[in-house]
Design a protein around this motif. Structure first.
Motif, PDB file in Angstrom:
ATOM      1  N   LEU A  46      25.637  14.214 -16.136  1.00 15.11           N
ATOM      2  CA  LEU A  46      26.854  14.570 -15.346  1.00 15.11           C
ATOM      3  C   LEU A  46      27.611  15.854 -16.049  1.00 15.11           C
ATOM      4  O   LEU A  46      28.182  16.355 -15.343  1.00 15.11           O
TER       5      LEU A  46
ATOM      6  N   LEU B 103      22.749  18.566  -8.935  1.00 14.24           N
ATOM      7  CA  LEU B 103      23.780  17.466  -8.554  1.00 14.24           C
ATOM      8  C   LEU B 103      23.510  17.007  -7.113  1.00 14.24           C
ATOM      9  O   LEU B 103      23.835  16.188  -6.578  1.00 14.24           O
TER      10      LEU B 103
ATOM     11  N   ILE C  60      32.287  18.468  -8.178  1.00 12.49           N
ATOM     12  CA  ILE C  60      31.983  17.812  -9.375  1.00 12.49           C
ATOM     13  C   ILE C  60      32.039  18.851 -10.572  1.00 12.49           C
ATOM     14  O   ILE C  60      32.763  18.809 -11.682  1.00 12.49           O
TER      15      ILE C  60
ATOM     16  N   ARG D 174      31.818   6.975 -16.211  1.00 11.01           N
ATOM     17  CA  ARG D 174      31.423   7.124 -14.774  1.00 11.01           C
ATOM     18  C   ARG D 174      32.708   6.806 -13.881  1.00 11.01           C
ATOM     19  O   ARG D 174      32.755   7.475 -12.861  1.00 11.01           O
TER      20      ARG D 174
ATOM     21  N   LEU E  43      34.616   9.738 -12.175  1.00 10.64           N
ATOM     22  CA  LEU E  43      33.988  10.281 -11.065  1.00 10.64           C
ATOM     23  C   LEU E  43      34.989  10.168  -9.998  1.00 10.64           C
ATOM     24  O   LEU E  43      34.929  11.009  -8.802  1.00 10.64           O
TER      25      LEU E  43
ATOM     26  N   LEU F   2      23.675   9.117 -12.508  1.00 15.36           N
ATOM     27  CA  LEU F   2      24.487  10.050 -13.384  1.00 15.36           C
ATOM     28  C   LEU F   2      24.564   9.625 -14.682  1.00 15.36           C
ATOM     29  O   LEU F   2      25.203   8.623 -14.898  1.00 15.36           O
TER      30      LEU F   2
END
Length: 708
Positions: free
Chosen positions: A485, A493, A507, A520, A523, A541
């Motif tokens: 990520l 992505l 992102i 995570r 996100l 990810l």
């Protein structure tokens, strides 16, 4: 139609599996997400099965939609009866539906339509049943100068036109005739002009093969030869058998107008049915051949994308050329560009001493470990140059030849310009060639899959279908490997399950503004990334070195609580005997299904595992050979560069790939080369023949005692 039930029968899966998968797809879930995180629901259907199911679901939904459209069109004209409705229900393909609708479809004025307007349909009906009487008197009854029927001959011709069209519009007849042509027909080709020049189509200049046996790649070759106006291609069909069947089906007795009915059958077949069936059968052959070519391309692309990365190496990318010079790009082990340059060791400049000095300085300055040499124009000459330079270096440096297909496409693309706005277009190609060694998947996803060129006849197939299939392959590969990520580009992505390009850009933008992702959970702060996207994407990810160990695994956040319960039972790292756990009891204890427990255990056993690392690494070289050095009987190690229907092309280090024909891949019969080899495989081959004039190498993977 019970769509889920039909799919279950076709794919040989349980009905409840099909029902569950169809429901998940219709709810907007992606195939990678379903395959990985809904195993309990689908009975562990894998991504390949789910892709097949998804395609059949799309087709069957389209079929049902077309049936409804035809019902509506027929009902609006008060033409839908019980027989037609039953036939529509039974129809299993779009072709069958169109056959049923054909007699009622609005069309341009035909000879039969003109005859009907003149009132001659009753005469056509009568001709099929009348056994006795005076022919002329019967025909005179239908003469009508006001309607344009001047004499008995015009009446007869009009009725024959009606019968000709009626016979050829019969859906059952067309279905039977198609099957007969598939069984007994031949594909025939001839040369349009014998110019004396050699062409790739020489074997098809006088060629005949059964429709039922013709190989897909030969269909595409014939199509291309016809398109280039080199070949004339046609079908030889069982004409007489089809016409006799039409007559038998429509005329049960010895009727008065039998000679004219026979003429109508002949006319309808030659003028209407035969051309239509030839188009349809050739269309079927082409569609099947294209589907096969697309499958081959997809399999090759999958294997190319999943080539193992080369870790912890500084790589010098080398894009060979003649007049414009060879482009260099040195990148570190993370793919960051350290230095670029241009050298001119090849003709016409031949500045070899200066070029060698540049290479030596770059290797020393950046401690280069390996050179990634593109396999394009001047590759052979560049290999010879490198062979003189490598012994002079102050550190051991090997090189490998890298497939550079699509590098120039990337260098001139929007993605290339955004990534390296200050680099010349030509130098971006060298960067791409270097990075393909460090992480093939991350680099190749920046290129349109069709430009990578690991297939056959890729420009001759349905481009929309090819693009859709290859995009799915890329999606499956990206999600199968997982994505970092904190380093992934927008290009990478956007292939993660559930992430469209705009969210991928968000992102990256969030990462640039707020710094690295630490978990995570962060996100959810990305603009536009909602709960559904998070659900679909989060498990794919990765965050190496993040706050939570689980964030660097394929364990989905929805299973974190279960994983933590498991760790309390087993401890971390997992004990050596973790495989002896009772899966059923443990799964029940932590509140998940057995398939999910297996996946969690695999991830905790090797956190951050890259499945590609289990594959053999690229072949690194330090020496070279020339084509003229090859001799029959020589044994060499090579790398499979492309797999096609008729064999595999293998790079053995002489710049020209050799062909292992399908008959030489194994000591057993091989129907599909992909059963034996894949792109990227390292194989042992034996030289069979070298054609220096045509630059062709024939290879074998079979031992002499097995084949010769």
């Amino acid at each position: 139609m019970d769509i889920a039930g039909k799919i279950a029968r076709e794919l040989n899966i349980r009905p409840q599996q099909a029902v569950a998968a169809v429901q998940l797809l219709e709810e907007g879930n992606t195939v990678p997400f379903i395959a990985r995180y809904r195993k309990e629901v689908t009975g562990s259907l894998d991504d390949g099965q789910l892709r097949q199911l998804e395609e059949r679901l799309d087709y069957l939904n389209s079929l049902e939609k077309r049936k409804q459209e035809v019902r509506g069109l027929l009902s609006a004209r008060d033409l839908l009866n019980g027989e037609l409705e039953a036939a529509l229900v039974q129809a299993e393909t779009l072709v069958e539906v169109e056959d049923l609708y054909r007699p009622f479809r609005p069309r341009r004025v035909t000879r039969a339509m003109a005859a009907r307007e003149k009132g001659l349909e009753p005469l056509a009906d009568l001709m099929l049943t009348l056994e006795q009487g005076n022919r002329e008197e019967t025909l005179r009854q239908f003469m009508d100068p006001e309607k344009g029927v001047q004499d008995s001959q015009e009446a007869l011709q009009g009725a024959m036109d009606i019968l000709a069209e009626r016979f050829t519009d019969d859906a059952a007849l067309r279905r039977w005739a198609r099957n007969r042509i598939r069984e007994k027909g031949f594909v025939v080709s001839d040369c349009r002009e014998k110019s004396g020049q050699r062409t790739p189509y020489e074997m098809y200049y006088q060629y005949t093969e059964r429709i039922s046996r013709i190989a897909p790649h030969r269909v595409l070759a014939l199509n291309r030869g016809e398109k280039e106006d080199v070949l004339s291609v046609r079908l030889e069909m069982p004409d007489l058998e089809i016409m006799e069947n039409v007559l038998r089906k429509n005329v049960k007795k010895k009727v008065l107008f039998l000679p004219e009915i026979k003429k109508a059958v002949y006319d309808g077949y030659r003028r209407l049915l035969a051309p239509a069936l030839e188009r349809e059968i050739r269309g079927e052959l082409t569609e099947a051949a294209e589907e096969n070519a697309i499958r081959v391309f997809a399999a090759n692309l999958r294997n190319l994308l999943l080539q193992p990365p080369v870790r912890d190496r500084v790589v010098l990318g080398y894009d060979p050329a003649f007049r414009t010079g060879c482009k260099l790009a040195c990148v570190d082990d993370a793919g960051a560009v350290l230095e670029t340059g241009v050298i001119y060791p090849t003709k016409p400049q031949s500045r070899t001493a200066e070029s060698a000095r540049t290479i030596r300085e770059m290797v020393a300055r950046w401690k280069v470990d390996v050179i990634s040499l593109g396999n394009g124009t001047a590759c052979r000459e560049s290999e010879e140059f490198l062979q003189t330079v490598l012994p002079e270096l102050n550190r051991p440096v090997a090189y490998t030849v890298t497939n550079e297909a699509g590098a120039s496409v990337y260098s001139a693309s929007k993605a290339g310009a955004e990534e390296f706005p200050d680099l010349d277009v030509t130098l971006r190609s060298a960067v791409s060639i270097a990075r393909r060694l460090i992480d093939p998947l991350a680099e190749l996803v920046k290129i349109e899959p069709k430009a990578i060129g690991v297939g056959q006849y890729q420009h001759d197939v349905n481009q929309k279908r090819l693009g859709e299939t290859l995009d799915r392959v890329v999606e499956d590969c990206v999600n199968g490997v997982g994505v970092d990520l904190n380093t992934a580009s927008v290009a990478l992505l956007r292939h993660v399950a559930g992430i469209p390009e705009r969210i991928a850009a968000s992102i990256v933008e969030h990462r640039q503004e707020s710094g690295r992702f630490r978990s995570r959970r962060e996100l959810k702060k990305v603009k536009g990334l909602g709960p559904k996207t998070f659900e679909q994407a989060a498990g794919f990810l990765r965050i190496p070195g993040g706050e939570d160990l689980l964030d660097n695994t394929a364990v989905h956040p929805e299973s974190y609580a279960a994983a933590e319960k498991l760790l309390k039972i087993t401890g971390f790292p997992l004990p050596p005997d973790w495989q002896k756990l009772s899966l059923e009891d443990t799964a029940r204890e932590i509140g998940v299904g057995v398939p999910t427990l297996r996946d969690i255990l695999q991830e905790l056993a090797r956190p951050g595992r890259d499945p590609r690392e289990e594959l053999p690494p690229p072949v690194f070289r330090s020496g070279i050979m020339e084509l003229k050095d090859l001799k029959p009987g020589m044994r060499l190690t090579g790398v499979v560069r492309n797999v096609v229907d008729f064999g595999a092309f293998v790079d053995i280090g002489v710049h020209q790939d050799g062909l292992v024909h399908v008959s030489r891949l194994s000591g057993r019969f091989v129907k599909n080369p992909l059963e034996v080899v894949r792109v990227g495989d390292q194989v042992e081959v034996r030289v069979l023949d070298v054609d220096l004039e045509r630059q062709r190498i024939s290879l074998s993977m079979v031992e002499e005692m097995e084949h010769d």
